[in-house]
Write a protein that holds these residues in place. Structure first.
Motif, PDB file in Angstrom:
ATOM      1  N   VAL A  28       6.778  -1.461   6.915  1.00 57.81           N
ATOM      2  CA  VAL A  28       7.026  -2.898   6.812  1.00 57.81           C
ATOM      3  C   VAL A  28       7.004  -3.542   8.202  1.00 57.81           C
ATOM      4  CG1 VAL A  28       8.717  -4.648   6.130  1.00 57.81           C
ATOM      5  CG2 VAL A  28       8.316  -2.653   4.660  1.00 57.81           C
ATOM      6  N   ASP A  29       7.617  -2.878   9.172  1.00 57.20           N
ATOM      7  CA  ASP A  29       7.600  -3.418  10.539  1.00 57.20           C
ATOM      8  C   ASP A  29       6.168  -3.497  11.067  1.00 57.20           C
ATOM      9  OD1 ASP A  29      10.319  -3.681  10.549  1.00 57.20           O
ATOM     10  OD2 ASP A  29      10.708  -1.781  11.580  1.00 57.20           O
ATOM     11  N   GLY A  30       5.375  -2.484  10.743  1.00 59.13           N
ATOM     12  CA  GLY A  30       3.980  -2.500  11.181  1.00 59.13           C
ATOM     13  C   GLY A  30       3.223  -3.667  10.569  1.00 59.13           C
ATOM     14  N   LEU A  31       3.483  -3.947   9.289  1.00 57.87           N
ATOM     15  CA  LEU A  31       2.838  -5.095   8.644  1.00 57.87           C
ATOM     16  C   LEU A  31       3.256  -6.389   9.325  1.00 57.87           C
ATOM     17  CD1 LEU A  31       1.206  -6.395   6.344  1.00 57.87           C
ATOM     18  CD2 LEU A  31       3.275  -6.292   4.929  1.00 57.87           C
ATOM     19  N   GLY A  32       4.553  -6.529   9.629  1.00 59.77           N
ATOM     20  CA  GLY A  32       5.032  -7.741  10.282  1.00 59.77           C
ATOM     21  C   GLY A  32       4.390  -7.942  11.646  1.00 59.77           C
ATOM     22  N   PRO A  70       0.841  -1.207   0.000  1.00 63.65           N
ATOM     23  CA  PRO A  70       0.000   0.000   0.000  1.00 63.65           C
ATOM     24  C   PRO A  70       0.872   1.251   0.000  1.00 63.65           C
ATOM     25  CG  PRO A  70      -0.686  -1.558   1.704  1.00 63.65           C
ATOM     26  CD  PRO A  70       0.622  -2.046   1.183  1.00 63.65           C
ATOM     27  N   MET A  71       0.478   2.245  -0.752  1.00 63.18           N
ATOM     28  CA  MET A  71       1.240   3.488  -0.812  1.00 63.18           C
ATOM     29  C   MET A  71       0.935   4.357   0.401  1.00 63.18           C
ATOM     30  SD  MET A  71       3.078   3.291  -3.487  1.00 63.18           S
ATOM     31  CE  MET A  71       3.611   5.003  -3.660  1.00 63.18           C
ATOM     32  N   PRO A  72       1.917   5.165   0.841  1.00 58.84           N
ATOM     33  CA  PRO A  72       1.651   6.104   1.937  1.00 58.84           C
ATOM     34  C   PRO A  72       0.544   7.081   1.539  1.00 58.84           C
ATOM     35  CG  PRO A  72       4.008   5.924   1.508  1.00 58.84           C
ATOM     36  CD  PRO A  72       3.308   5.229   0.384  1.00 58.84           C
ATOM     37  N   SER A  73      -0.061   7.695   2.529  1.00 60.15           N
ATOM     38  CA  SER A  73      -1.133   8.660   2.255  1.00 60.15           C
ATOM     39  C   SER A  73      -0.588   9.845   1.469  1.00 60.15           C
ATOM     40  CB  SER A  73      -1.740   9.150   3.565  1.00 60.15           C
ATOM     41  OG  SER A  73      -0.772   9.885   4.309  1.00 60.15           O
ATOM     42  N   LYS A  74      -1.488  10.555   0.807  1.00 59.61           N
ATOM     43  CA  LYS A  74      -1.086  11.697  -0.007  1.00 59.61           C
ATOM     44  C   LYS A  74      -0.403  12.760   0.842  1.00 59.61           C
ATOM     45  CE  LYS A  74      -2.875  15.061  -3.324  1.00 59.61           C
ATOM     46  NZ  LYS A  74      -4.093  15.564  -4.024  1.00 59.61           N
ATOM     47  N   SER A  75      -0.922  12.979   2.029  1.00 53.83           N
ATOM     48  CA  SER A  75      -0.326  13.996   2.895  1.00 53.83           C
ATOM     49  C   SER A  75       1.080  13.599   3.324  1.00 53.83           C
ATOM     50  CB  SER A  75      -1.197  14.207   4.137  1.00 53.83           C
ATOM     51  OG  SER A  75      -1.320  12.986   4.867  1.00 53.83           O
ATOM     52  N   ALA A  76       1.282  12.300   3.586  1.00 55.93           N
ATOM     53  CA  ALA A  76       2.618  11.844   3.977  1.00 55.93           C
ATOM     54  C   ALA A  76       3.602  11.981   2.827  1.00 55.93           C
ATOM     55  CB  ALA A  76       2.553  10.394   4.447  1.00 55.93           C
ATOM     56  N   MET A  77       3.124  11.727   1.604  1.00 52.49           N
ATOM     57  CA  MET A  77       3.997  11.838   0.434  1.00 52.49           C
ATOM     58  C   MET A  77       4.370  13.290   0.148  1.00 52.49           C
ATOM     59  SD  MET A  77       4.743   8.870  -0.801  1.00 52.49           S
ATOM     60  CE  MET A  77       5.208   9.203  -2.504  1.00 52.49           C
ATOM     61  N   GLU A  78       3.458  14.205   0.472  1.00 50.78           N
ATOM     62  CA  GLU A  78       3.703  15.615   0.166  1.00 50.78           C
ATOM     63  C   GLU A  78       4.676  16.268   1.134  1.00 50.78           C
ATOM     64  OE1 GLU A  78      -0.182  17.251   0.105  1.00 50.78           O
ATOM     65  OE2 GLU A  78      -0.596  16.675  -1.984  1.00 50.78           O
ATOM     66  N   GLN A  79       4.851  15.662   2.285  1.00 53.86           N
ATOM     67  CA  GLN A  79       5.772  16.248   3.260  1.00 53.86           C
ATOM     68  C   GLN A  79       7.209  16.101   2.773  1.00 53.86           C
ATOM     69  OE1 GLN A  79       5.075  14.383   7.024  1.00 53.86           O
ATOM     70  NE2 GLN A  79       2.932  15.001   7.123  1.00 53.86           N
ATOM     71  N   GLU A 133      -0.622 -11.069   1.923  1.00 54.68           N
ATOM     72  CA  GLU A 133       0.067 -10.161   2.847  1.00 54.68           C
ATOM     73  C   GLU A 133       1.409 -10.744   3.290  1.00 54.68           C
ATOM     74  OE1 GLU A 133      -3.267  -7.697   5.244  1.00 54.68           O
ATOM     75  OE2 GLU A 133      -3.383  -9.874   5.510  1.00 54.68           O
ATOM     76  N   TRP A 134       1.455 -12.055   3.497  1.00 51.91           N
ATOM     77  CA  TRP A 134       2.723 -12.675   3.885  1.00 51.91           C
ATOM     78  C   TRP A 134       3.740 -12.611   2.735  1.00 51.91           C
ATOM     79  CZ3 TRP A 134       4.448 -14.038   8.555  1.00 51.91           C
ATOM     80  CH2 TRP A 134       3.509 -14.147   9.583  1.00 51.91           C
ATOM     81  N   LEU A 135       3.264 -12.829   1.525  1.00 55.00           N
ATOM     82  CA  LEU A 135       4.147 -12.688   0.363  1.00 55.00           C
ATOM     83  C   LEU A 135       4.695 -11.265   0.277  1.00 55.00           C
ATOM     84  CD1 LEU A 135       1.979 -14.635  -2.231  1.00 55.00           C
ATOM     85  CD2 LEU A 135       4.275 -15.303  -1.511  1.00 55.00           C
ATOM     86  N   ARG A 136       3.825 -10.305   0.531  1.00 49.95           N
ATOM     87  CA  ARG A 136       4.224  -8.897   0.494  1.00 49.95           C
ATOM     88  C   ARG A 136       5.292  -8.619   1.559  1.00 49.95           C
ATOM     89  NH1 ARG A 136      -0.732  -5.642   1.835  1.00 49.95           N
ATOM     90  NH2 ARG A 136      -1.390  -6.171  -0.266  1.00 49.95           N
ATOM     91  N   LEU A 137       5.113  -9.190   2.741  1.00 49.04           N
ATOM     92  CA  LEU A 137       6.070  -8.973   3.826  1.00 49.04           C
ATOM     93  C   LEU A 137       7.429  -9.581   3.480  1.00 49.04           C
ATOM     94  CD1 LEU A 137       6.759  -8.043   6.710  1.00 49.04           C
ATOM     95  CD2 LEU A 137       5.891 -10.257   7.535  1.00 49.04           C
ATOM     96  N   VAL A 138       7.425 -10.806   2.960  1.00 52.79           N
ATOM     97  CA  VAL A 138       8.684 -11.471   2.609  1.00 52.79           C
ATOM     98  C   VAL A 138       9.438 -10.649   1.575  1.00 52.79           C
ATOM     99  CG1 VAL A 138       9.713 -13.513   1.550  1.00 52.79           C
ATOM    100  CG2 VAL A 138       7.837 -13.776   3.191  1.00 52.79           C
ATOM    101  N   ARG A 139       8.744 -10.213   0.549  1.00 51.16           N
ATOM    102  CA  ARG A 139       9.416  -9.449  -0.506  1.00 51.16           C
ATOM    103  C   ARG A 139       9.921  -8.107   0.009  1.00 51.16           C
ATOM    104  NH1 ARG A 139       6.435  -8.004  -6.085  1.00 51.16           N
ATOM    105  NH2 ARG A 139       5.287  -6.580  -4.717  1.00 51.16           N
TER     106      ARG A 139
END
Length: 372
Positions: free
Chosen positions: A304-308, A280-289, A320-326
């Motif tokens: 990534v740590d939050g997902l884990g 998932p991409m960061p929020s628009k506001s986070a990207m604009e900072q 989701e596990w595949l995403r975490l491994v990669r």
């Protein structure tokens, strides 16, 4: 400037006498041109052997074949021209007179009006590295087609023009040429694999029955084609047999030399089979900072740590596990990636398709197999 013109005169005279010598030695020139053609044919065979050994990748092999093919056609045409002029003594003498008198006079006249001796040179290395454009390839194809029209049983001609057709986006013509090359020159793993690839491209990325037959032939002998195995894996996946696809690719990765140019392509195919969902991409506001590179990397690691942490508590699905491994592997956290892979396998051990996706990703990322 006088020295410059004197140099030009001496060079022109030397070139003229070279031309005279060539004109006076028609039979010797014919033999030389035929010898050149034989050398170029051997070079085409050597390129095929280098490709089979994995010393060069397909793109390098294709570019080399195209360049050697261009030289082969030029040598063949040169031999035809020399044969056509043998015995025409009077015409050779006229040409000799032109070489000695007319050509230097006209050339120096044109250079005096149009020449620019102050222009920089064009190094040979840069010219050899240039990729032939489509028009040059189309011209080459037409010249080979003309040669084949004169000699329909010229298997070399079909072998030369087939990869050119592929570069021109004419896979059906390439398939026909490869089939004719096989018919006239014999079957080899590379020729069968190339035929299958052309049929695959002509069918818009579908492994047809004809393509499958060619790929099977390419892996049947003692020196199986890597390309053929690659596409047979694609055929297995096309049939819904993910385990069969991974089984085809696994030994290729294990046996590939560390510097094999196709190793990354194999791993990329395994990752494609794993079908890992995007992060998932960061929020628009986070990207604009505004952030420094270090701050951006810290933000990604936090995600990534939050997902884990969430997966360790809630379980999550296989995507989701595949995403975490990669993600762990992409960040260089290889041990954490392996730990996530182990946890995912424990969780989805009873799901055959999920297990195959995890194995494909592990091989594709180099967490298992060669380099692990």
């Amino acid at each position: 400037m006088t020295a410059l013109w004197l140099t030009f005169a001496l060079m022109t005279g030397a070139a003229a006498f070279v031309v005279l010598g060539a004109l006076a030695r028609g039979r010797t020139a014919t033999a030389d041109a035929e010898a050149d053609a034989a050398v170029y044919r051997d070079q085409i065979d050597e390129i095929g052997r280098d490709r089979a050994r994995g010393l060069i990748d397909e793109r390098e092999a294709e570019g080399a074949r195209t360049e050697v093919a261009r030289r082969l056609i030029a040598a063949s045409e040169r031999a035809d021209e020399i044969v056509a002029t043998e015995g025409a003594t009077r015409r050779r003498r006229i040409a000799a007179l032109a070489a000695l008198v007319v050509i230097p006079a006209v050339s120096l006249g044109f250079y005096g009006a149009l020449g620019k001796p102050d222009l920089p040179d064009l190094p040979l290395a840069s010219r050899q590295s240039e990729t032939p454009d489509l028009q040059n390839l189309a011209d080459l194809a037409m010249r080979v087609e003309a040669a084949i029209a004169k000699n329909p049983n010229d298997g070399r001609g079909y072998a030369v023009v087939a990869p050119v057709y592929m570069r021109l986006g004419r896979p059906q013509d390439a398939a026909t040429a490869y089939a004719n090359a096989i018919r006239l020159l014999g079957s080899t793993p590379d020729r069968q694999a190339d035929l299958g690839e052309a049929l695959f491209a002509a069918a818009d990325g579908v492994v047809t029955a004809g393509a499958r037959e060619a790929f099977e032939a390419s892996v049947a002998g003692d020196d199986p084609s890597v390309k053929g195995s690659f596409y047979l894996a694609r055929a297995a996946e096309q049939d819904g047999d993910m385990a069969g696809a991974v089984a085809r690719l696994r030994p290729l990765v294990a046996k590939a030399p560390e510097d094999a140019p196709y190793l990354e392509a194999l791993r990329g195919e395994l990752q494609r089979i794993a079908d890992v969902p995007a992060m998932p991409m960061p929020s628009k506001s986070a990207m604009e900072q505004p952030k420094t590179p270090e701050e951006r990397m810290a933000m990604i690691r936090t995600m990534v740590d939050g997902l884990g942490e969430r997966l360790s508590k809630d379980g999550g699905d296989v995507g989701e596990w595949l995403r975490l491994v990669r993600a762990r592997a992409a960040l260089g956290d290889v041990e954490k990636a392996r730990e996530a892979l182990k946890s995912a396998r424990e969780k989805f051990g009873g799901d055959g398709r999920a297990a195959m996706r995890l194995e494909a990703l592990a091989l594709g990322l180099g967490l298992e197999g060669r380099g692990a």
